[in-house]
Design an enzyme around this catalytic site. Structure first.
Site, PDB file in Angstrom:
ATOM      1  N   PRO A  88       0.815  -1.216   0.000  1.00 23.01           N
ATOM      2  CA  PRO A  88       0.000   0.000   0.000  1.00 23.01           C
ATOM      3  C   PRO A  88       0.853   1.273   0.000  1.00 23.01           C
ATOM      4  O   PRO A  88       0.355   2.341  -0.327  1.00 23.01           O
ATOM      5  CB  PRO A  88      -0.837  -0.093   1.283  1.00 23.01           C
ATOM      6  CG  PRO A  88      -0.555  -1.408   1.897  1.00 23.01           C
ATOM      7  CD  PRO A  88       0.627  -2.015   1.225  1.00 23.01           C
ATOM      8  N   GLU A 115       1.140  -7.090   8.360  1.00 21.22           N
ATOM      9  CA  GLU A 115       1.344  -5.634   8.342  1.00 21.22           C
ATOM     10  C   GLU A 115       2.322  -5.212   7.258  1.00 21.22           C
ATOM     11  O   GLU A 115       2.364  -4.039   6.882  1.00 21.22           O
ATOM     12  CB  GLU A 115       1.827  -5.138   9.710  1.00 21.22           C
ATOM     13  CG  GLU A 115       0.735  -5.080  10.752  1.00 21.22           C
ATOM     14  CD  GLU A 115      -0.504  -4.329  10.264  1.00 21.22           C
ATOM     15  OE1 GLU A 115      -0.402  -3.125  10.007  1.00 21.22           O
ATOM     16  OE2 GLU A 115      -1.562  -4.979  10.137  1.00 21.22           O
ATOM     17  N   ARG A 153      -0.612  -8.469 -21.366  1.00 25.51           N
ATOM     18  CA  ARG A 153      -1.399  -8.196 -22.586  1.00 25.51           C
ATOM     19  C   ARG A 153      -0.757  -7.159 -23.488  1.00 25.51           C
ATOM     20  O   ARG A 153      -1.214  -6.937 -24.615  1.00 25.51           O
ATOM     21  CB  ARG A 153      -2.849  -7.852 -22.247  1.00 25.51           C
ATOM     22  CG  ARG A 153      -3.058  -6.683 -21.350  1.00 25.51           C
ATOM     23  CD  ARG A 153      -4.415  -6.743 -20.666  1.00 25.51           C
ATOM     24  NE  ARG A 153      -5.511  -6.772 -21.632  1.00 25.51           N
ATOM     25  CZ  ARG A 153      -5.837  -5.760 -22.426  1.00 25.51           C
ATOM     26  NH1 ARG A 153      -5.144  -4.664 -22.403  1.00 25.51           N
ATOM     27  NH2 ARG A 153      -6.857  -5.874 -23.257  1.00 25.51           N
ATOM     28  N   ASP A 168      -7.470   0.622 -26.647  1.00 22.49           N
ATOM     29  CA  ASP A 168      -7.988   0.536 -25.291  1.00 22.49           C
ATOM     30  C   ASP A 168      -8.188   1.897 -24.660  1.00 22.49           C
ATOM     31  O   ASP A 168      -7.486   2.846 -24.951  1.00 22.49           O
ATOM     32  CB  ASP A 168      -7.024  -0.242 -24.389  1.00 22.49           C
ATOM     33  CG  ASP A 168      -7.201  -1.729 -24.538  1.00 22.49           C
ATOM     34  OD1 ASP A 168      -8.096  -2.143 -25.293  1.00 22.49           O
ATOM     35  OD2 ASP A 168      -6.445  -2.460 -23.893  1.00 22.49           O
TER      36      ASP A 168
HETATM   37  C1  9D3 Z   1      -4.823  -3.024   8.104  1.00 25.18           C
HETATM   38  C2  9D3 Z   1      -3.376  -2.942   7.968  1.00 25.18           C
HETATM   39  N1  9D3 Z   1      -2.956  -1.564   7.656  1.00 25.18           N
HETATM   40  C3  9D3 Z   1      -2.554  -0.901   8.888  1.00 25.18           C
HETATM   41  C4  9D3 Z   1      -3.155   0.418   9.007  1.00 25.18           C
HETATM   42  C5  9D3 Z   1      -1.796  -1.538   6.765  1.00 25.18           C
HETATM   43  C6  9D3 Z   1      -1.825  -2.538   5.681  1.00 25.18           C
HETATM   44  C7  9D3 Z   1      -0.850  -3.523   5.612  1.00 25.18           C
HETATM   45  C8  9D3 Z   1      -0.883  -4.448   4.596  1.00 25.18           C
HETATM   46  C9  9D3 Z   1      -2.814  -2.511   4.728  1.00 25.18           C
HETATM   47  C10 9D3 Z   1      -2.843  -3.452   3.692  1.00 25.18           C
HETATM   48  C11 9D3 Z   1      -1.873  -4.438   3.641  1.00 25.18           C
HETATM   49  C12 9D3 Z   1      -1.894  -5.456   2.572  1.00 25.18           C
HETATM   50  N2  9D3 Z   1      -1.963  -4.845   1.257  1.00 25.18           N
HETATM   51  C13 9D3 Z   1      -1.089  -5.108   0.297  1.00 25.18           C
HETATM   52  O1  9D3 Z   1      -0.205  -5.899   0.512  1.00 25.18           O
HETATM   53  C14 9D3 Z   1      -1.180  -4.429  -0.969  1.00 25.18           C
HETATM   54  C15 9D3 Z   1      -2.063  -3.397  -1.429  1.00 25.18           C
HETATM   55  C16 9D3 Z   1      -3.163  -2.729  -0.816  1.00 25.18           C
HETATM   56  O2  9D3 Z   1      -3.576  -2.972   0.322  1.00 25.18           O
HETATM   57  N3  9D3 Z   1      -3.798  -1.753  -1.541  1.00 25.18           N
HETATM   58  C17 9D3 Z   1      -3.429  -1.417  -2.807  1.00 25.18           C
HETATM   59  N4  9D3 Z   1      -2.425  -2.021  -3.406  1.00 25.18           N
HETATM   60  C18 9D3 Z   1      -1.756  -2.996  -2.727  1.00 25.18           C
HETATM   61  S1  9D3 Z   1      -0.466  -3.851  -3.334  1.00 25.18           S
HETATM   62  C19 9D3 Z   1      -0.272  -4.741  -1.964  1.00 25.18           C
END
Ligand code: 9D3
Length: 245
Positions: A88, A115, A153, A168
């Site tokens: 994220p 996490e 793709r 596209d």
């Molecule tokens: C609830 C956990 N959060 C703490 C405030 C942090 C968090 C850690 C790990 C939130 C999501 C994740 C897992 N997400 C991914 O590994 C992830 C992801 C995403 O959550 N949103 C957009 N793209 C991606 S790419 C990998």
């Protein structure tokens, strides 16, 4: 092109690899998808892959060792390669990034869970960190599938008889015009008569107008970066004046 995907949940990818466009590209020999189970590189009888965070706090952190050893196990394909962490905190994944990655011979995708991963994996091994959007997922696996789909793709030959990706949405920066097929009337709604007129020039202008109108209404942010012609600017001016429909 070769994808190596590091995950604690390799089974999540089985239908994806069997049923999708990337899956067919695997069958055609255009891409290789290797799934690497991080747990296979964990130590001890319990093969532990996560641990409590230093400094305290909720949740668990993926240990560096298993991911590092999984990365070391990947054979080098030869061409340029890139190690991508899905998280994220990553840069937003875009169509421009998909084009860039489609020119790289080997992509390694690390799917985080819990996490997140130990920061030293980032520092030692990761070239690029990508997010697929501003929403919370449970892990990186869906992100990895999104990237494999969008990138593969773009590889020549992957989109067999289907329409070229140059048509596209997003390639010219606009949303697409509305599509219709038979029947001509569905629940009292008729296909726009222009599409039945046989006048290809009128149809082209109508479709372009609809694409511009939709983009203006739904994604005005896209218009700023879109590749617009003089005709497009005239249509937009007409739309603003309420002249075009
Ligand atoms: C609830 C956990 N959060 C703490 C405030 C942090 C968090 C850690 C790990 C939130 C999501 C994740 C897992 N997400 C991914 O590994 C992830 C992801 C995403 O959550 N949103 C957009 N793209 C991606 S790419 C990998």
């Amino acid at each position: 092109m070769r994808f190596d995907i590091l995950t604690l949940f390799p089974d999540l990818f089985s239908a994806f690899v069997k049923e999708t466009i990337p899956g067919r590209a695997v069958a055609k020999g255009l891409i290789d998808i290797h799934l690497i189970d991080i747990r296979a590189f964990a130590k001890g009888p319990h093969r532990v892959t996560d641990d409590r965070p230093y400094g305290g706090g909720d949740g668990m952190v993926m240990k560096a060792g298993p991911i590092f050893r999984a990365l070391q196990s990947i054979e080098r394909a030869g061409g340029p390669s890139r190690v991508i962490l899905l998280s994220p905190q990553g840069e937003p994944f875009t169509q421009a990034r998909a084009w860039e990655l489609s020119g790289i011979e080997q992509l390694t995708l690390i799917c985080g869970r819990y996490e997140g991963v130990d920061e030293r994996i980032r520092a030692e091994c990761v070239d690029l960190e990508l997010s697929i959007g501003d929403y919370v997922l449970s892990g990186g696996e869906l992100g990895a599938m999104v990237i494999v789909d969008a990138v593969s793709r773009l590889i020549p030959g992957v989109l067999g008889g289907e329409r070229s990706n140059l048509e596209d949405s997003f390639e010219d920066g606009l949303l697409e015009y509305p599509h219709y097929t038979r029947p001509r009337v569905f629940r009292d709604r008729e296909v726009p008569p222009v599409l039945l007129s046989g006048d290809h020039e009128k149809i082209r202008v109508w479709r372009r107008t609809q694409a511009l109108k939709r983009t203006l209404e739904r994604r005005p942010d896209l218009l700023e970066k879109a590749k617009l012609t003089e005709e497009d600017r005239r249509i937009l001016a007409d739309l603003a004046k309420g002249k075009a429909t």
